[in-house]
Design an enzyme around this catalytic site. Structure first.
Site, PDB file in Angstrom:
ATOM      1  N   LYS A   1      10.424  -1.619   2.652  1.00  0.00           N
ATOM      2  CA  LYS A   1       8.942  -1.344   3.100  1.00  0.00           C
ATOM      3  C   LYS A   1       8.572  -2.787   3.665  1.00  0.00           C
ATOM      4  O   LYS A   1       8.779  -3.804   2.979  1.00  0.00           O
ATOM      5  CB  LYS A   1       8.036  -0.958   2.022  1.00  0.00           C
TER       6      LYS A   1
ATOM      7  N   GLU B   1      11.178  -0.160  -3.520  1.00  0.00           N
ATOM      8  CA  GLU B   1      11.698   0.381  -2.133  1.00  0.00           C
ATOM      9  C   GLU B   1      11.934  -0.899  -1.607  1.00  0.00           C
ATOM     10  O   GLU B   1      10.878  -1.534  -0.962  1.00  0.00           O
ATOM     11  CB  GLU B   1      10.671   1.403  -1.499  1.00  0.00           C
TER      12      GLU B   1
ATOM     13  N   GLU C   1      -1.554   9.807  -4.731  1.00  0.00           N
ATOM     14  CA  GLU C   1      -1.020   8.338  -4.740  1.00  0.00           C
ATOM     15  C   GLU C   1      -1.845   7.814  -5.659  1.00  0.00           C
ATOM     16  O   GLU C   1      -2.980   7.600  -5.329  1.00  0.00           O
ATOM     17  CB  GLU C   1      -0.663   7.742  -3.677  1.00  0.00           C
TER      18      GLU C   1
END
Length: 424
Positions: free
Chosen positions: A322, A319, A265
């Protein structure tokens, strides 16, 4: 002010981009996060990923709708097993059942090549998962072997950069003393099974925490004088490579000098709260664009110049579910309606962007969403144990902790993305 400009008529630049070593290009990936209630259906993500030129995708679960949607596309998949399942996976029968149901079932139609067991387990606030990680790794690998999938599927686990006791200068990189025993066992597992060590690294956090001390050009891969590591005399012109080499040094210090290190990531938010310095579309565009360009134009890091980079960008979509600061919901290259968060120079007219993008599973949210205008997310699903929900919230011990996502390899069309991300 941009330092690199895409010139439509520059044949030399295009030739350079398209003549890049396939090994390096194939090492790029993108994370496909799924914590949102307004994401497009997986079927609608397929043409988007194809438009990007992506050939690899990394999931944080083994979503059946996603895996079915990508059948016969050739896209390589990393599937994930959440932290909450680690204890159960110590049982060989449970592990074999999980692998059979979540991996073998989709082969060979969907090209699953890796299983991540847990996510940032060693730096989660809840330490109860730690004793189960290594047994679960061996159990899942044994299940893979029992199903004769070992030549197709590798097994590994991602870590936060917070597993390091020291990371700067890179040559001082060592793991935290309290984690050395467990990490040594994990490295032995990787050595025995020929799987890579995964790390999640975010230069963004270093800048956000100290914007007056950390050079923005250094973290964004922009032209800068760089720094010299006094211990190795190696020169670094970007922070991500310094972080990667710090991990290489830490791994080597435990006796694993040739262990492959992959970045599972990394990314940059396009929006943040007032105290989140640097979270802008312009900086996100520079970071991701320069990252791709850098990987495409050079081999390895200063310490490992001959070792190809394997980097997964976070993330495909914003998103909206989150928790935490606004930045958590704004790491995506795309909004849920499939329009770019910032100009990435890709022709998406054939995809038909726009629309509600609401094909997500409402009972079990599973894809990145757009940011809330107020900066506050709707109620999030109870996925805390997986370590997926937050990068910087309380799900981990440190601020630079958890992100969940997918990875994809960038080829062909993504090279245009790399150049055009930097256009004026």
């Amino acid at each position: 002010m941009k330092h690199d400009t895409f010139l439509p008529h520059s044949a030399a630049l295009l030739l350079l981009l398209f003549s890049v070593s396939a090994t390096l290009v194939d090492s790029m990936g993108i994370n496909y996060g799924q914590i949102g209630n307004n994401l497009p259906k997986p079927e609608d993500a397929v043409p988007l990923i194809k438009a990007l030129g992506a050939t690899k995708v990394k999931l944080y679960d083994a979503s059946a709708p996603v895996l079915r949607a990508f059948a016969h596309t050739g896209v390589e998949f990393v599937v994930g097993l959440g932290n909450e399942y680690l204890a159960k996976m110590r049982d060989p029968d449970n592990a074999r059942t999980w692998v059979k149901s979540n991996v073998q079932t989709y082969l060979p139609a969907t090209n699953i090549t890796c299983i991540t067991v847990g996510n940032e387990v060693l730096t989660m606030t809840d330490e109860s998962y730690i004793p189960h990680l290594v047994p679960a790794l061996y159990s899942i690998h044994a299940a893979v072997v029992s199903l004769n999938l070992q030549n197709q599927v590798t097994v590994t686990t991602p870590h936060s950069l917070a597993v390091l006791q020291s990371s700067y200068p890179p040559s001082s990189g060592v793991f935290r003393r309290d984690l050395t025993g467990c990490i040594t066992q994990i490295l032995n597992f990787h050595a025995n099974t020929s799987s890579p060590f995964l790390i999640n690294a975010y230069p963004y956090f270093a800048y956000k925490d100290s914007p007056k001390q950390v050079s923005l050009d250094f973290v964004l891969f922009q032209p800068n004088q760089g720094v010299v590591d006094p211990g190795s005399n190696l020169h670094y012109d970007n922070m991500l490579f310094a972080q990667i080499d710090a991990v290489h040094y830490a791994v080597a210090a435990l006796g694993f000098k040739n262990m492959p290190v992959h970045i599972s990531e990394t990314g940059w938010p396009s929006k943040g709260d007032a105290d989140e310095a640097g979270a802008t579309p312009e900086n996100a565009k520079k970071y991701n664009g320069n990252l791709i360009k850098t990987v495409c134009n050079r081999k390895g890091t200063p310490m490992k110049p001959d070792m190809g980079l394997n980097i997964y960008v976070f993330a495909l979509f914003n998103e909206n579910m989150k928790p935490g600061p606004t930045s958590e919901r704004n790491y995506g290259l795309f909004k849920p309606d499939r329009t770019p968060v910032y100009n990435i120079g890709i022709d998406l007219s054939s995809i038909g962007s726009g629309g509600s993008g609401g094909g997500g599973n409402k009972t079990s949210p599973a894809a990145g969403g757009g940011s809330s205008s107020s900066g506050s997310p709707p109620s999030a699903p109870d996925n805390g144990p997986s370590g997926y929900l937050a990068i910087s919230s309380g799900t981990t011990k440190v601020s630079s902790s958890s992100l969940s996502s997918l990875s994809f390899t960038l080829v062909g069309g993504i090279l245009l993305l790399a150049a055009r991300l930097l256009s004026a």
